[in-house]
Scaffold this motif. Structure first.
Motif, PDB file in Angstrom:
ATOM      1  N   ARG A   1       4.829  10.872  33.653  1.00  0.00           N
ATOM      2  CA  ARG A   1       3.626  11.355  32.964  1.00  0.00           C
ATOM      3  C   ARG A   1       2.733  10.219  32.478  1.00  0.00           C
ATOM      4  O   ARG A   1       1.845  10.411  31.657  1.00  0.00           O
TER       5      ARG A   1
ATOM      6  N   LEU B   1       0.279  16.147  33.686  1.00  0.00           N
ATOM      7  CA  LEU B   1       0.998  15.413  34.726  1.00  0.00           C
ATOM      8  C   LEU B   1       0.964  13.913  34.486  1.00  0.00           C
ATOM      9  O   LEU B   1       1.908  13.206  34.852  1.00  0.00           O
ATOM     10  N   TRP B   2      -0.120  13.448  33.874  1.00  0.00           N
ATOM     11  CA  TRP B   2      -0.280  11.992  33.677  1.00  0.00           C
ATOM     12  C   TRP B   2      -1.348  11.755  32.630  1.00  0.00           C
ATOM     13  O   TRP B   2      -2.331  12.500  32.541  1.00  0.00           O
TER      14      TRP B   2
ATOM     15  N   LEU C   1       2.245  11.036  24.821  1.00  0.00           N
ATOM     16  CA  LEU C   1       3.564  10.845  25.425  1.00  0.00           C
ATOM     17  C   LEU C   1       4.643  10.635  24.366  1.00  0.00           C
ATOM     18  O   LEU C   1       5.837  10.741  24.674  1.00  0.00           O
TER      19      LEU C   1
ATOM     20  N   GLN D   1      11.587  15.026  28.585  1.00  0.00           N
ATOM     21  CA  GLN D   1      11.082  14.744  29.928  1.00  0.00           C
ATOM     22  C   GLN D   1      11.257  15.927  30.878  1.00  0.00           C
ATOM     23  O   GLN D   1      10.501  16.069  31.840  1.00  0.00           O
TER      24      GLN D   1
END
Length: 252
Positions: A60, A99-100, A107, A119
């Motif tokens: 991610r 997704l990122w 995060l 995760q």
């Protein structure tokens, strides 16, 4: 097409030549537009495929080794955005899985282990611009954390009012080195068609403890690319976000 236009000079049209040439010109222009659209669509799909493939191994965004390539694909896709007014598009409403991102706070990289997002569980963002509501959801070892917010289209004169000022609250940004709010302020025309001002309302920890957000809990979210299953966004701290649609409703 230019040759056909040149040929119109000096023709009186009594034999139908002008009508024929105009018809041919219209067909040629239509075919050219169709081909251009097809080429852009193919390029868009190729970029999406490359982007999704490369971010699959980045946790991610926690693994930054491929950030340069991800950002290159991100920015090229932005130039091919098929939705010029995402806030009025039905495609935007729904739950989106992260997704990122370049945001260490999202995060949770600097938080205590028990407070970090798992995760093997999604980080989700629900958006409903028509109703003016949004919700962020993450799953931790101790339960789910949610942040409920109101959203509204952002006018150019409102940018400063919604700049992110909540730098540390309830451990969410602990250990996260991020740019200050206002590091990125969208300068596009028609800002209110692509960008929302966010006012956070309630933080709920572990599914049990609702905590009202302070007045400084604001932010800016710009949608820079939107199709039926992929969204790219930018925040006013300069962070980038890649999300895929998982449901048109709040899914969890």
């Amino acid at each position: 097409a230019l040759d056909a236009l040149d040929a119109l000079d000096g023709i009186d049209g009594t034999d139908g030549t002008v009508v024929s040439l105009v018809s041919q010109l219209g067909i040629a222009l239509g075919a050219a537009a169709f081909i251009a659209t097809a080429v852009l669509s193919q390029r868009r799909e190729a970029l999406k495929k490359d982007l999704l493939q490369i971010i699959r191994t980045t946790k991610r965004g926690a693994d930054e080794s491929k950030n340069a390539e991800v950002k290159r694909l991100f920015m090229e896709l932005e130039t091919l955005n098929p939705t010029s007014e995402p806030l009025s598009s039905d495609q935007l409403r729904g739950d989106w899985e992260l997704l990122w991102t370049t945001s260490p706070a999202i995060l949770g990289l600097g938080r205590p282990g028990f407070f970090q997002p798992l995760q093997d569980q999604p980080i989700l963002q629900f958006l409903d611009p028509q109703e003016g509501v949004a919700r962020n959801l993450e799953f931790t070892a101790l339960g789910r954390n949610t942040v409920d917010a109101s959203i509204a289209p952002l006018g150019p004169d409102q940018r400063e009012a919604f700049v992110s000022r909540l730098d540390d609250f309830l451990l969410f940004k602990q250990g996260a080195e991020e740019n200050p709010g206002g590091s990125y302020l969208p300068q596009v025309d028609g800002l209110e068609k692509t960008t929302v001002g966010v006012r956070f309302k309630v933080f709920t920890l572990f599914g049990l403890l609702p905590i009202p957000a302070p007045a400084s809990a604001t932010g800016i979210l710009q949608v820079t690319y939107l199709d039926n299953d992929l969204r790219l966004s930018r925040g006013d701290r300069g962070n980038l976000f890649v999300l895929k649609k998982v449901s048109s409703e709040m899914s969890a």
